[in-house]
Design a protein around this motif. Sequence first.
Motif, PDB file in Angstrom:
ATOM      1  N   LEU A   1       0.815  -1.210   0.000  1.00 44.56           N
ATOM      2  CA  LEU A   1       0.000   0.000   0.000  1.00 44.56           C
ATOM      3  C   LEU A   1       0.847   1.257   0.000  1.00 44.56           C
ATOM      4  O   LEU A   1       1.851   1.334   0.703  1.00 44.56           O
TER       5      LEU A   1
ATOM      6  N   ILE B   1      -2.396   5.706   1.625  1.00 44.28           N
ATOM      7  CA  ILE B   1      -3.450   4.745   1.975  1.00 44.28           C
ATOM      8  C   ILE B   1      -3.214   4.196   3.379  1.00 44.28           C
ATOM      9  O   ILE B   1      -4.137   4.102   4.186  1.00 44.28           O
TER      10      ILE B   1
ATOM     11  N   TYR C   1      -4.220   6.878   5.741  1.00 41.27           N
ATOM     12  CA  TYR C   1      -5.676   7.006   5.834  1.00 41.27           C
ATOM     13  C   TYR C   1      -6.253   5.931   6.750  1.00 41.27           C
ATOM     14  O   TYR C   1      -7.083   6.223   7.621  1.00 41.27           O
TER      15      TYR C   1
ATOM     16  N   CYS D   1      -3.255  12.788   3.617  1.00 40.29           N
ATOM     17  CA  CYS D   1      -3.708  11.610   2.873  1.00 40.29           C
ATOM     18  C   CYS D   1      -4.390  11.960   1.555  1.00 40.29           C
ATOM     19  O   CYS D   1      -4.185  11.275   0.558  1.00 40.29           O
TER      20      CYS D   1
ATOM     21  N   LYS E   1      -5.876   1.944 -10.057  1.00 42.28           N
ATOM     22  CA  LYS E   1      -6.658   1.732  -8.831  1.00 42.28           C
ATOM     23  C   LYS E   1      -5.926   0.797  -7.881  1.00 42.28           C
ATOM     24  O   LYS E   1      -5.155  -0.053  -8.315  1.00 42.28           O
TER      25      LYS E   1
ATOM     26  N   VAL F   1      -8.717  -2.565  -1.921  1.00 40.33           N
ATOM     27  CA  VAL F   1      -8.367  -3.061  -0.594  1.00 40.33           C
ATOM     28  C   VAL F   1      -9.607  -3.682   0.031  1.00 40.33           C
ATOM     29  O   VAL F   1     -10.612  -2.993   0.240  1.00 40.33           O
TER      30      VAL F   1
ATOM     31  N   TYR G   1     -12.537  -1.030  -0.370  1.00 42.25           N
ATOM     32  CA  TYR G   1     -12.136   0.357  -0.572  1.00 42.25           C
ATOM     33  C   TYR G   1     -11.383   0.408  -1.896  1.00 42.25           C
ATOM     34  O   TYR G   1     -10.395  -0.311  -2.074  1.00 42.25           O
TER      35      TYR G   1
ATOM     36  N   PHE H   1      -9.227   2.802  -4.094  1.00 40.16           N
ATOM     37  CA  PHE H   1      -8.467   4.054  -4.038  1.00 40.16           C
ATOM     38  C   PHE H   1      -7.913   4.402  -5.407  1.00 40.16           C
ATOM     39  O   PHE H   1      -7.488   3.523  -6.159  1.00 40.16           O
TER      40      PHE H   1
ATOM     41  N   LEU I   1      -4.958   7.287  -6.721  1.00 37.54           N
ATOM     42  CA  LEU I   1      -3.972   8.247  -6.241  1.00 37.54           C
ATOM     43  C   LEU I   1      -3.621   9.240  -7.340  1.00 37.54           C
ATOM     44  O   LEU I   1      -3.649   8.899  -8.519  1.00 37.54           O
TER      45      LEU I   1
ATOM     46  N   ILE J   1      -4.445  10.538  -2.078  1.00 35.31           N
ATOM     47  CA  ILE J   1      -5.693   9.913  -2.501  1.00 35.31           C
ATOM     48  C   ILE J   1      -6.534  10.961  -3.226  1.00 35.31           C
ATOM     49  O   ILE J   1      -6.835  12.017  -2.666  1.00 35.31           O
TER      50      ILE J   1
ATOM     51  N   LEU K   1     -11.846   7.841  -3.302  1.00 39.99           N
ATOM     52  CA  LEU K   1     -12.066   6.646  -2.503  1.00 39.99           C
ATOM     53  C   LEU K   1     -13.529   6.268  -2.641  1.00 39.99           C
ATOM     54  O   LEU K   1     -14.414   7.082  -2.383  1.00 39.99           O
TER      55      LEU K   1
END
Length: 111
Positions: free
Chosen positions: A6, A10, A13, A28, A74, A77, A94, A96, A98, A104, A107
């Motif tokens: 990660l 992330i 967060y 974050c 992407k 998670v 989740y 995410f 970036l 991020i 989300l």
Amino acid sequence: MSIPELAPAIVAYIAAANTRDTSAIAQCFAEDANVFDEGQHQVGAAAIARWMEDTGRRYQSRVEVLKVQHRTGKVLVSNIVSGNFPGSPLELRYTFRLNEQGKISRLDISL
């Protein structure tokens, strides 16, 4: 929490969510970030911090990462989320995205 697959934003967060540290949000999320959760859409770091404070207070949730998958653009998670809400614990995904700075930008939280 150290999860090698990660990105630092992330990991930060998830740590902030577990400790309900809304002051850590700026590190974050991008300023113009989007969060989609429970049919609601939050835009911007300040709105996301308010959302996080509200959901933390209501649900007292805790996130435990189960699995991480990297897809083009992407990071998916899978988590077990437990807390003060019906059906706890739940497995939530989740998703995410970036930005170029590693923050991020989006989300999406879903079942």
